[in-house]
Design an enzyme around this catalytic site. Structure first.
Site, short mmCIF file in Angstrom:
data_model
loop_
_atom_site.label_atom_id
_atom_site.label_comp_id
_atom_site.label_asym_id
_atom_site.label_seq_id
_atom_site.Cartn_x
_atom_site.Cartn_y
_atom_site.Cartn_z
N ILE A 30 46.84 38.88 7.10
CA ILE A 30 47.15 39.68 5.92
C ILE A 30 48.30 39.08 5.10
O ILE A 30 48.45 39.38 3.90
CB ILE A 30 47.47 41.14 6.36
CG1 ILE A 30 47.25 42.13 5.23
CG2 ILE A 30 48.86 41.27 6.95
CD1 ILE A 30 47.26 43.58 5.69
N ASN A 85 52.16 31.98 18.89
CA ASN A 85 53.54 32.44 19.10
C ASN A 85 53.53 33.37 20.31
O ASN A 85 52.79 34.35 20.31
CB ASN A 85 54.04 33.18 17.86
CG ASN A 85 54.03 32.30 16.62
OD1 ASN A 85 54.14 31.08 16.73
ND2 ASN A 85 53.88 32.89 15.45
N GLN A 92 56.66 35.93 18.07
CA GLN A 92 55.52 36.85 18.21
C GLN A 92 55.92 38.25 17.76
O GLN A 92 56.96 38.78 18.16
CB GLN A 92 55.03 36.90 19.68
CG GLN A 92 53.75 37.73 19.82
CD GLN A 92 53.17 37.73 21.23
OE1 GLN A 92 53.82 37.26 22.18
NE2 GLN A 92 51.97 38.25 21.36
N HIS A 98 46.82 35.97 20.08
CA HIS A 98 46.12 35.46 18.89
C HIS A 98 46.47 34.01 18.67
O HIS A 98 47.56 33.55 18.98
CB HIS A 98 46.46 36.28 17.64
CG HIS A 98 47.92 36.49 17.40
ND1 HIS A 98 48.66 37.42 18.11
CD2 HIS A 98 48.79 35.89 16.55
CE1 HIS A 98 49.92 37.39 17.69
NE2 HIS A 98 50.02 36.46 16.76
N HIS A 100 46.82 31.33 15.69
CA HIS A 100 46.90 31.14 14.24
C HIS A 100 46.20 29.83 13.88
O HIS A 100 46.47 28.79 14.51
CB HIS A 100 48.36 30.96 13.80
CG HIS A 100 49.21 32.19 13.87
ND1 HIS A 100 49.40 33.02 12.79
CD2 HIS A 100 49.95 32.71 14.88
CE1 HIS A 100 50.23 34.01 13.13
NE2 HIS A 100 50.57 33.84 14.39
P1 AMP Z 1 52.75 36.69 15.23
O1 AMP Z 1 54.00 36.80 14.40
O2 AMP Z 1 52.49 35.34 15.77
O3 AMP Z 1 52.71 37.77 16.30
O4 AMP Z 1 51.57 36.92 14.22
C1 AMP Z 1 51.08 38.18 13.87
C2 AMP Z 1 50.34 38.00 12.59
O5 AMP Z 1 49.55 39.14 12.37
C3 AMP Z 1 51.26 37.84 11.35
O6 AMP Z 1 51.02 36.57 10.76
C4 AMP Z 1 50.84 38.99 10.45
O7 AMP Z 1 50.81 38.66 9.10
C5 AMP Z 1 49.45 39.32 10.98
N1 AMP Z 1 49.01 40.69 10.76
C6 AMP Z 1 49.69 41.83 11.03
N2 AMP Z 1 48.96 42.90 10.70
C7 AMP Z 1 47.77 42.42 10.22
C8 AMP Z 1 46.60 43.04 9.71
N3 AMP Z 1 46.47 44.37 9.61
N4 AMP Z 1 45.58 42.25 9.32
C9 AMP Z 1 45.70 40.91 9.40
N5 AMP Z 1 46.78 40.28 9.86
C10 AMP Z 1 47.81 41.02 10.27
#
Ligand code: AMP
Length: 135
Positions: A30, A85, A92, A98, A100
């Site tokens: 997002i 992460n 994280q 997840h 990336h």
């Molecule tokens: P991390 O910081 O590695 O845990 O990455 C989490 C990621 O999830 C971040 O890059 C956010 O932008 C993404 N994220 C959080 N909420 C959503 C959502 N509703 N849809 C898509 N991506 C999201």
């Protein structure tokens, strides 16, 4: 474990899904670092890279490779950064594993980490410690 990603899996929260099978789901981040930034997640919850089981990990990375290739052909990505992460100290923020996939186009603003150097003997010492703890 209930996170925003489990809500995306259950469709309580919408997302721009690019891939789905019985084990994996992938959708656009997002808040993209670059256009097409995609997250690949397991449907079965695990916290991060540390605790994800072997079969799931293998499958997710194969899916990640397929999607990375599609970022090349569909968006013209010249490269990709593949990143997991794991734990807050590593950035994280969502505690559902997840991967990336950040497509790179050669003209984006992403700057990767600064690199250092080792004092004499330190790299050998560290390598021995790490090697001894692998199981
Ligand atoms: P991390 O910081 O590695 O845990 O990455 C989490 C990621 O999830 C971040 O890059 C956010 O932008 C993404 N994220 C959080 N909420 C959503 C959502 N509703 N849809 C898509 N991506 C999201």
């Amino acid at each position: 474990m209930d996170t925003i990603f489990s809500k995306i899996i259950s469709r309580e929260v919408s997302a721009d899904i690019v891939y789905e099978d019985d084990i994996a789901l992938a959708f656009l981040d997002i808040a993209p670092v670059t256009e097409g930034h995609t997250l690949v997640i397991p449907k079965k919850w695990s916290r991060n890279f540390f605790d994800t089981d072997e079969a799931t990990l293998q499958h997710l990375f194969l899916v990640a490779q397929k999607i990375a290739r599609s970022l090349q052909t569909s968006l013209g990505a010249k490269g990709v950064n593949v990143q997991c992460n794991s734990e807050p100290e590593a950035g994280q923020t969502v505690f559902h594993f997840h991967i990336h996939l950040i497509p790179r186009f050669g003209d984006d603003a992403l700057v990767l980490w600064p690199q250092g150097s080792y004092e004499k003997g330190r790299a050998t010492e560290l390598a021995q410690k790490i090697k001894a703890a692998i199981h």
